[in-house]
Design a protein around this motif. Structure first.
Motif: not given
Lengths: 500, 157
Positions: A185-213
């Motif tokens: 539907a092209g509706q922002p979900r769980y972005t809480f007004g954050n513009v960067e979250l509109l593009a969604g969660i990038q999986f590379i930073p998430a993957m680096i966080g989950l595994f390496a950090v």
């Protein structure tokens, strides 16, 4: 035959061979740096290829991609930072092998079986490209839906620990994938007004966080006073692989076939291929309990599979101009720029160029062996550094790698959040891998599910009406129900014995 | 900090209900019964079923494990401080790097964390400087990643 001779003449020129060698080193370098992917290596090469003839341009991309996909295994194995989601499927095994002093055997298995899978995929690309592409084109949203569900199911059942905890991980990944504006539907979900979250969660930073950090944090709380890994295992890059090949010939073949076939499906690339192959390997293994504890069998099958998929992805790209993955999407652009319009006519109009591309594929997978050997030997020095010195440097690589994806500090914030989540997950024996796959495949699952439901007018039966979809659906249901049936039967057996 | 199945099941159940409620506000595709809320609702139902099943199994099994088990590191102050320092350093980098540049910010992150982990000061500072320059050259110069620049260290770029 004159066409083949012409193709050989196009490839075996000093300039083209030098381009292949330089791109191999470049791909190896980019792939081995945590946070930088094979796709990024391809994207960085595009401006350079503008100044080249078609054959060296394509050769540069093919070689760099093959190298980068393998090189992604190096940080995965040494530092538990998989370079790509495809490497994440077996990172637990390769990292644990490294921890027990078998780093060279683990990386050698990744290298040799990647090359085998890649060469197998190339043979299929050469011989059966048009036939396979036709089958792949018959896939609709129903088939893709089941394929994604199959991949996600595999992630749960192959992960170490209990199935419910694997499901929690999957829910975390799928929920994270819903964030942003990219939905039906092209509706922002769980972005809480954050513009960067509109593009969604990038999986590379998430993957680096989950595994390496999370690994850095664990090392920090445990005192980080030991060497990062045990020394030892100086032999094995090539010497142990012959034994592995003799021991796991079926796994090698199965991984290569599955990888090539899955790679040929548009949109389903090396990631799904590696996960499914790892799951299949565990399912049919004589030692399934060893998976996730530093067992080489999964590496053999999934390693062959993900590089098989790299070659397989070129089948729809070359034959129909439909990208098999993000890399071939960039390649199609380059092909157009070079006047090589991908599609059935390219085989008729410029067959010598297509054969030259095939030859380059073989060369890239062969050159991977010596280049990989050098990279593994060089990377091995990392192992002798004490953890209290290495971990802060890794943290810095994580920060820069997460920043490099979009060149914004938001990637670093995501990395940190997912790092803490990953640390807490592992403290609670919740496996990380299903969360990664949920995050990567979540958008594909949603798109195909909603499209299918609209097409079927809400009827679930439509998911079983097409033959391939029905086959995939029944297979997925079997994966979920067979363990339940076995558990019920096991529970009944002692009861029956007691009654007797 | 380790939760048992009962507590985890409860958490998953609550999360499922929260996702479902939040998804009720999402719109559908015009003229269709599906839209932005479909996937979150499906995930929520999955979570609710999983939560209930985990709670049920834990109750049947008697939930013998303690509800909350503290790992040994939680009880000692040093590991907790080290972990908090690591997290705080990343936050520091996010806040400070745009202002002071990549090189000084990353130097602080690596050197302070190494010192926290009891690396000898000379080693910590020397390794941090070397690593910082290598990372800056590899990412900033070779791969053209626009790392935040420092005015007084412009020659590195």
């Amino acid at each position: 035959m004159p066409i083949l001779a012409e193709a050989f003449a196009l490839v075996f020129q000093p300039y083209v061979l030098m381009v292949i060698l330089a791109s191999a080193a470049f791909g190896m370098f980019v792939g081995a740096i945590p946070g930088l992917t094979a796709t990024m290596a391809t994207a960085l090469l595009v401006p350079v290829t503008f100044f080249m003839d078609p054959v060296p341009a394509i050769a540069a991309i093919v070689t760099a991609t093959a190298m980068a996909i393998f090189a992604g295994d190096i940080p995965g194995s040494l530092l538990r930072m998989p370079g790509t989601p495809a490497s994440a499927a077996y990172v637990e095994d390769s990292y644990r092998m490294t921890r027990s002093g078998r780093s060279e055997e683990a990386l050698g298995a990744c290298l040799v079986f990647s090359a085998i899978g890649g060469i197998f995929g190339t043979v299929v690309l050469v011989t059966a490209a048009p036939v396979l592409a036709e089958v792949a084109l018959k896939f609709s949203s129903f088939e893709y839906f089941w394929l994604v569900v199959l991949g996600l199911s595999c992630a749960i059942f192959v992960s170490p620990g209990s199935v419910p905890r694997g499901m929690i991980s999957l829910i975390i990944g799928l929920f994270a994938a819903t964030i942003g504006i990219d939905n039906p539907a092209g509706q922002p979900r769980y972005t809480f007004g954050n513009v960067e979250l509109l593009a969604g969660i990038q999986f590379i930073p998430a993957m680096i966080g989950l595994f390496a950090v999370s690994e850095v944090l664990r090392s920090v709380v445990s005192g980080a006073d030991t060497p990062a890994v045990e020394a030892g295992g100086k032999k094995g890059i090539f010497t142990r692989q012959w034994a592995n090949l003799k021991r796991y010939p079926l796994q090698t073949l199965r991984g290569s076939v599955a990888g090539t076939a899955i790679g040929a499906l548009p949109g389903a690339g090396a990631d799904i291929a590696a996960w499914i192959s790892y799951a299949v390997s565990k399912k049919f293994s004589k030692e399934p309990k060893k998976f996730g504890t530093g067992h080489v069998e999964g590496l053999v099958e999934a390693g062959a599979s993900n590089n098989g998929a790299v070659s397989g992805a070129w089948i729809p790209a070359l034959v129909f101009g439909i990208p098999g993955d993000s890399i071939t999407a960039i390649v199609i652009g380059v092909l157009y720029i070079k006047g090589l319009n991908p599609g059935p006519t390219i085989f008729i109009n410029q067959p010598q160029l297509i054969y030259a591309v095939f030859i380059v594929f073989f060369l890239a997978n062969i050159i991977m062996l010596p280049m990989g050997w050098i990279a593994i030997k060089a990377a091995r020095t990392i192992l002798s550094i004490p953890a209290r010195v290495l971990m802060p440097i890794i943290l810095m690589f994580c920060i820069v790698g997460s920043f490099a994806i979009n060149n914004t500090p938001f990637g670093i914030t995501l990395m940190l959040i997912f790092g803490v989540i990953g640390f807490l997950m592992e403290e609670n024996d919740i496996p990380i891998a299903p969360a990664i796959l949920g995050l990567v495949l979540g958008p594909m699952l949603e798109q195909n599910f909603v499209t299918s439901m609209i097409k079927a007018d809400g009827s679930f039966l439509a998911f079983f009406e097409r033959p391939i979809a029905a086959g995939l659906g029944l297979f997925t249901i079997a994966i979920w129900s067979i363990p339940l049936v076995i558990a019920v039967l096991r529970r009944r057996r002692p009861d029956a014995a007691r009654a007797a | 900090m380790k939760f048992n199945d009962l507590l985890l099941g409860l958490l998953v159940l609550v999360a499922g209900v929260a996702i479902y409620v939040s998804a009720l506000g999402f719109t559908d595709i015009p003229g269709q019964a599906y839209g932005a809320g479909t996937m979150p609702r499906a995930i929520a139902l999955f979570a609710v079923c999983l939560g209930l099943s985990m709670i049920g199994r834990a109750v049947v099994a008697g939930a013998r494990m303690p509800r909350l088990e503290l790992a040994p590191w939680v009880r000692a102050p040093r590991p907790v401080v080290s972990a908090l320092v690591a997290i705080a350093l990343v936050v520091f980098y996010i806040a400070a790097a745009p202002a002071i540049g990549f090189v000084p910010a990353s130097l602080v992150v690596m050197a302070v964390l190494m010192l926290t982990l009891r690396t000898r000061p000379v080693t910590a500072i020397a390794v941090s400087i070397a690593a910082c320059v290598v990372i800056q050259q590899a990412f900033g110069r070779l791969l053209l990643v626009p790392l935040p620049r420092s005015e007084f260290l412009g020659f590195l770029w």
